[in-house]
Design a protein around this motif. Structure first.
Motif, PDB file in Angstrom:
ATOM      1  N   UNK A 204       0.849  -1.193   0.000  1.00  0.00           N
ATOM      2  CA  UNK A 204       0.000   0.000   0.000  1.00  0.00           C
ATOM      3  C   UNK A 204       0.871   1.224   0.000  1.00  0.00           C
ATOM      4  N   UNK A 205       0.286   2.343  -0.345  1.00  0.00           N
ATOM      5  CA  UNK A 205       0.988   3.629  -0.244  1.00  0.00           C
ATOM      6  C   UNK A 205      -0.004   4.650   0.270  1.00  0.00           C
ATOM      7  N   UNK A 206       0.253   5.160   1.479  1.00  0.00           N
ATOM      8  CA  UNK A 206      -0.651   6.127   2.085  1.00  0.00           C
ATOM      9  C   UNK A 206      -0.071   7.512   1.962  1.00  0.00           C
ATOM     10  N   UNK A 207      -0.908   8.508   1.800  1.00  0.00           N
ATOM     11  CA  UNK A 207      -0.448   9.890   1.669  1.00  0.00           C
ATOM     12  C   UNK A 207      -0.450  10.560   3.027  1.00  0.00           C
ATOM     13  N   UNK A 215       4.615   3.302   3.283  1.00  0.00           N
ATOM     14  CA  UNK A 215       3.810   2.115   3.059  1.00  0.00           C
ATOM     15  C   UNK A 215       4.612   0.860   3.301  1.00  0.00           C
ATOM     16  N   UNK A 216       3.998  -0.285   3.055  1.00  0.00           N
ATOM     17  CA  UNK A 216       4.643  -1.575   3.206  1.00  0.00           C
ATOM     18  C   UNK A 216       4.732  -2.218   1.839  1.00  0.00           C
ATOM     19  N   UNK A 227      10.760  -4.885   2.178  1.00  0.00           N
ATOM     20  CA  UNK A 227      11.195  -3.525   2.480  1.00  0.00           C
ATOM     21  C   UNK A 227       9.999  -2.599   2.602  1.00  0.00           C
ATOM     22  N   UNK A 228      10.124  -1.638   3.513  1.00  0.00           N
ATOM     23  CA  UNK A 228       9.134  -0.580   3.584  1.00  0.00           C
ATOM     24  C   UNK A 228       9.314   0.368   2.405  1.00  0.00           C
ATOM     25  N   UNK A 519      14.598  -2.502   5.697  1.00  0.00           N
ATOM     26  CA  UNK A 519      14.201  -3.903   5.843  1.00  0.00           C
ATOM     27  C   UNK A 519      13.193  -4.031   6.964  1.00  0.00           C
ATOM     28  N   UNK A 520      12.112  -4.767   6.748  1.00  0.00           N
ATOM     29  CA  UNK A 520      10.973  -4.708   7.676  1.00  0.00           C
ATOM     30  C   UNK A 520      11.288  -5.243   9.056  1.00  0.00           C
ATOM     31  N   UNK A 521      12.281  -6.109   9.224  1.00  0.00           N
ATOM     32  CA  UNK A 521      12.550  -6.692  10.537  1.00  0.00           C
ATOM     33  C   UNK A 521      13.560  -5.893  11.347  1.00  0.00           C
TER      34      UNK A 521
END
Length: 529
Positions: A204-207, A215-216, A227-228, A519-521
């Motif tokens: 997703x991409x939030x404004x 986003x994630x 990756x974020x 990196x997400x972790x």
């Protein structure tokens, strides 16, 4: 530094006080400042103190308004923004006017490092206080609205101690800069957002306000790092049209480092939209390219295939296997591959982060030299070549009439046109050919660069390559960070920060790399220390 003396008075009209008179004595001279009794808060000056997403209004201050016992601030944080980790020798009270977020508070954190904090949810109409010298951080972890707080501080003015991460030592803030430190630089507000990241969330991409989008990113395979999405950064008003060309390599093993390096460059740049990246890959790895596109959807970049067969017959075995990879030699062939419209480049390794504006490196005058890089003349230059080399009377004259110094080829400014005209690729290849038949050096692609260019480059300030931070993961050695100004941190050597962070054995300098890690972790890896 001596604080000014302050006296308060007032101006009356009849029985009505119309204006406070603040008299400030500086160096024996008095200056009067008129302060109306009633003011419109929306008309008061705002500042962000270098913190992206922060709006700070000093409603009543010690220096601005002569307050002796109390100081009042109005602060607004856009989604994802926060104060730094800090503490001060005064009490502080917050009133949340709107929005919600998280208070991180390390009680009894009066040691050199603040330690692991407790988390407290804060919300509209709530209030909380910070005891004297307790390290704390206020974070707008609400993705959808601003967080606005009224802050009351006792005993102004105060000195602030700051830290980039909770286990990092705290250092004194600079005079006059609310959230700036005299210690090492660290990333500004938008770089490291410790929000929970569930593995099941789709891309997703939030404004957000301020032009930042977060986003994630979900990848198709469980074996591919997640990756974020990086924030989108926009040019300032004073940016021109000049392009800054940055070249890097793309490799699955170093992708995490590349992501951090790219984020650091665009985040620290005053004109991020002027930076154009040129990525070189040796083996087609679709997920690597898709990671770049999805993590940096707003990035201006081009990709190029490097034919590894071009160097396979020229590479001789070195003391480290990583140095024998064909992609490590792409820096020799940049001028042959890049399009003719690219006249000048900055070449960067993937194991670094930039903490200064890359434009300052780009603007360096090469003074007619083909290459610019920091030189390290204290290093023993002779050790980069074998005894066989130095015992050969012809080869030993290579540096005759020069003052050769070691330079690290992981950070270079290169005049591409001059490289082409001088046929420097062939000159480097000639020494690689000698190496195939006679062992004259041990270290991969670096020595042939030294043989051709050492003693004949433009010296660049050391701040642009604080190298050697990699140390050695196998032997558990950490690289040392020496005192001095810093614009680029480089984890050259056997150890890499992302590997040590994942092993939960980070070196101190690795905490300066971590805020750029997409990196997400990475958040969990550090916060569990």
């Amino acid at each position: 530094m001596q604080w000014p003396e302050v006296e308060l008075g007032y101006r009356e009209e009849g029985k009505t006080i119309r204006e406070l008179i603040v008299s400030i004595r500086v160096c024996g001279r008095f200056f009067n400042i008129g302060l109306p009794v009633v003011r419109n808060v929306s008309e008061l000056p705002q500042d962000d103190y270098g913190r992206r997403g922060l709006s700070h209004v000093t409603v009543a201050g010690s220096v601005l308004h002569g307050m002796r016992e109390v100081e009042v601030w109005l602060q607004t944080f856009s989604p994802g923004s926060r104060t730094p980790i800090h503490r001060h020798s005064c009490e502080e009270v917050f009133i949340v006017l709107k929005g919600s977020g998280t208070l991180y508070l390390a009680s009894s954190s009066h040691e050199k490092s603040p330690g692991k904090p407790q988390e407290y949810a804060i919300f509209s109409n709530s209030t909380f206080h910070i005891p004297v010298n307790d390290a704390h951080q206020v974070w707008n972890t609400n993705e959808h609205e601003d967080l606005q707080v009224l802050v009351i501080i006792s005993r102004p003015p105060v000195k602030v101690l700051l830290a980039p991460l909770w286990i990092f030592p705290m250092c004194l803030g600079q005079d006059g800069l609310l959230y700036h430190s005299t210690c090492l630089p660290w990333p500004p507000v938008s770089s490291y957002i410790p929000l929970p990241i569930p593995n099941t969330v789709a891309a997703t991409a939030s404004s957000y306000s301020g032009g930042i989008r977060l986003g994630i990113i979900r990848k198709p395979s469980s074996h591919v790092p997640t990756f974020r999405q990086a924030p989108a950064f926009c040019n300032g008003d004073s940016c021109g049209n000049e392009r800054i060309h940055v070249t890097m390599t793309l490799d699955a093993n170093y992708l995490r480092g590349t992501m951090a390096a790219v984020l650091s460059i665009i985040q620290q740049s005053a004109c991020p939209e002027n930076v154009e990246f040129h990525f070189f890959w040796g083996r087609f790895e679709p997920h690597v390219l898709s990671n770049i596109k999805s993590t940096f959807p707003y990035l201006e970049f081009r990709t190029y295939r490097f034919d590894c067969n071009r160097v396979r017959g020229k590479i001789s075995k070195s003391i480290r296997q990583a140095l024998d990879q064909p992609l490590n030699y792409v820096r020799i062939y940049l001028a042959d591959i890049l399009p003719s419209d690219v006249k000048r480049i900055i070449y960067l390794d993937s194991d670094l982060v930039v903490v200064g504006d890359i434009a300052r490196l780009w603007e360096i005058d090469l003074k007619g030299k083909v290459l610019g890089a920091p030189e390290y003349c204290h290093a023993n230059f002779t050790k980069y070549f074998t005894e066989l080399f130095w015992s050969n009377p012809v080869w030993a004259k290579t540096f005759q009439g020069k003052r050769p110094c070691y330079f690290n080829t992981g950070v270079m400014v290169l005049d591409v046109e001059m490289w082409r005209q001088g046929d420097y690729t062939q000159k480097v290849e000639d020494w690689m050919e000698v190496q195939k038949h006679k062992r004259i050096y041990h270290l991969g692609s670096l020595p042939p660069f030294l043989l051709v260019l050492a003693g004949n480059i433009k010296r660049v300030d050391h701040r642009w390559n604080r190298h050697g931070l990699g140390g050695d993961n196998i032997e558990g050695k950490c690289g040392n960070l020496h005192p001095g100004p810093i614009s680029l941190l480089h984890w050259s050597g056997k150890g890499k920060p992302w590997l040590r962070i994942d092993m939960r054995k980070p070196c101190s300098a690795d905490y300066l790399w971590a805020p750029y890690d997409l990196h997400h972790s990475s958040t969990d890896s550090l916060e569990e220390q």
